[in-house]
Design a protein around this motif. Structure first.
Motif, PDB file in Angstrom:
ATOM      1  N   LEU A  84       0.833  -1.203   0.000  1.00 30.28           N
ATOM      2  CA  LEU A  84       0.000   0.000   0.000  1.00 30.28           C
ATOM      3  C   LEU A  84       0.866   1.251   0.000  1.00 30.28           C
ATOM      4  CD1 LEU A  84      -2.689   1.516   0.237  1.00 30.28           C
ATOM      5  CD2 LEU A  84      -2.622   1.062   2.709  1.00 30.28           C
ATOM      6  N   LEU A  85       1.899   1.257   0.826  1.00 27.96           N
ATOM      7  CA  LEU A  85       2.821   2.395   0.875  1.00 27.96           C
ATOM      8  C   LEU A  85       3.456   2.622  -0.498  1.00 27.96           C
ATOM      9  CD1 LEU A  85       4.320   4.574   2.475  1.00 27.96           C
ATOM     10  CD2 LEU A  85       5.969   2.813   3.162  1.00 27.96           C
ATOM     11  N   ALA A  86       3.888   1.545  -1.138  1.00 24.64           N
ATOM     12  CA  ALA A  86       4.497   1.669  -2.467  1.00 24.64           C
ATOM     13  C   ALA A  86       3.489   2.213  -3.476  1.00 24.64           C
ATOM     14  CB  ALA A  86       5.036   0.316  -2.918  1.00 24.64           C
ATOM     15  N   LEU A  87       2.217   1.792  -3.377  1.00 21.98           N
ATOM     16  CA  LEU A  87       1.188   2.301  -4.286  1.00 21.98           C
ATOM     17  C   LEU A  87       0.921   3.784  -4.023  1.00 21.98           C
ATOM     18  CD1 LEU A  87      -0.882   1.786  -6.530  1.00 21.98           C
ATOM     19  CD2 LEU A  87      -2.482   1.009  -4.770  1.00 21.98           C
ATOM     20  N   LEU A  88       0.892   4.169  -2.767  1.00 25.63           N
ATOM     21  CA  LEU A  88       0.686   5.589  -2.443  1.00 25.63           C
ATOM     22  C   LEU A  88       1.816   6.472  -2.986  1.00 25.63           C
ATOM     23  CD1 LEU A  88      -0.584   5.188   1.212  1.00 25.63           C
ATOM     24  CD2 LEU A  88      -1.833   6.374  -0.600  1.00 25.63           C
ATOM     25  N   GLU A  89       2.988   5.895  -3.147  1.00 17.68           N
ATOM     26  CA  GLU A  89       4.148   6.653  -3.631  1.00 17.68           C
ATOM     27  C   GLU A  89       4.225   6.732  -5.150  1.00 17.68           C
ATOM     28  OE1 GLU A  89       7.266   4.555  -1.546  1.00 17.68           O
ATOM     29  OE2 GLU A  89       7.181   5.963   0.141  1.00 17.68           O
ATOM     30  N   VAL A  90       3.367   6.006  -5.871  1.00 21.34           N
ATOM     31  CA  VAL A  90       3.373   6.050  -7.337  1.00 21.34           C
ATOM     32  C   VAL A  90       2.879   7.422  -7.776  1.00 21.34           C
ATOM     33  CG1 VAL A  90       2.342   5.086  -9.442  1.00 21.34           C
ATOM     34  CG2 VAL A  90       3.063   3.564  -7.581  1.00 21.34           C
ATOM     35  N   ALA A  91       3.653   8.044  -8.669  1.00 20.60           N
ATOM     36  CA  ALA A  91       3.359   9.416  -9.080  1.00 20.60           C
ATOM     37  C   ALA A  91       2.173   9.530 -10.038  1.00 20.60           C
ATOM     38  CB  ALA A  91       4.602  10.039  -9.726  1.00 20.60           C
ATOM     39  N   VAL A  92       1.982   8.549 -10.918  1.00 14.03           N
ATOM     40  CA  VAL A  92       0.965   8.670 -11.962  1.00 14.03           C
ATOM     41  C   VAL A  92      -0.074   7.556 -11.821  1.00 14.03           C
ATOM     42  CG1 VAL A  92       0.538   8.726 -14.452  1.00 14.03           C
ATOM     43  CG2 VAL A  92       2.657   9.699 -13.532  1.00 14.03           C
ATOM     44  N   THR A  93      -1.293   7.957 -11.461  1.00 13.51           N
ATOM     45  CA  THR A  93      -2.398   7.007 -11.373  1.00 13.51           C
ATOM     46  C   THR A  93      -2.653   6.428 -12.751  1.00 13.51           C
ATOM     47  OG1 THR A  93      -3.380   8.318  -9.611  1.00 13.51           O
ATOM     48  CG2 THR A  93      -4.828   6.770 -10.741  1.00 13.51           C
TER      49      THR A  93
END
Length: 167
Positions: A84-93
């Motif tokens: 989840l943390l890694a997904l929150l850090e993704v810049a482009v949805t």
């Protein structure tokens, strides 16, 4: 108006279905994916903390290998929190990285939900009275509500993961 007491099993199942719905929204290009992600993060962290603090310690006697079951569920929640943390850090949805991390999160959460429902929730149904399940539901809801106030922000998830990873 006073709150209606709820069975811990019903509360956890409702959270699980909401998490699944939010994961579906995060996959949809027609949805507000960033908002669904924040809602998911908030619920996932609050649910996990409340489960680990109230449910697992109380229900460990209801499963075959209590110490292993509690450790396994805690490890699954930590794994999901890291993803989840890694997904929150993704810049482009919607980018390839978003989709890849979302797929990882979906798989981790699905495994956790399946394990928790088959072990702890079935154990609660088999071994606890309706009154005991309602009392445990109140404790679960109280902890969950306290954690909800921190929000599903990147900092909150990072803090949750940091606090649980051994130094």
């Amino acid at each position: 108006m006073t709150a209606v007491p709820q069975d811990v099993v019903e509360l956890i199942l409702k959270d699980h279905r909401t998490m699944e719905d939010l994961l579906r929204l995060m996959r949809s290009v027609e949805a507000d994916r960033p908002a669904a992600l924040l809602d998911f993060a908030d619920l996932f962290i609050a649910h996990g903390e409340a489960t680990e603090v109230t449910v697992h310690p109380t229900l460990r006697f209801c499963v075959d290998a209590p110490a292993e079951a509690v450790k396994h569920c805690a490890a699954q929640h930590l794994e999901g929190s890291k993803i989840l943390l890694a997904l929150l850090e993704v810049a482009v949805t919607g980018s390839w990285e978003w989709d890849w991390r979302l797929e990882q999160l979906t798989r981790a959460v699905s495994r956790h939900i399946d394990d928790e429902e088959r072990t702890f929730l079935n154990g609660a149904c088999e071994h606890l009275s309706r009154t005991d399940r309602t009392e445990l539901g109140a404790a679960f809801a109280a902890v969950r509500g306290q954690v909800f106030t921190s929000g599903g922000t990147l900092n909150a998830v990072h803090g949750f993961v940091r606090d649980r990873v051994p130094a």
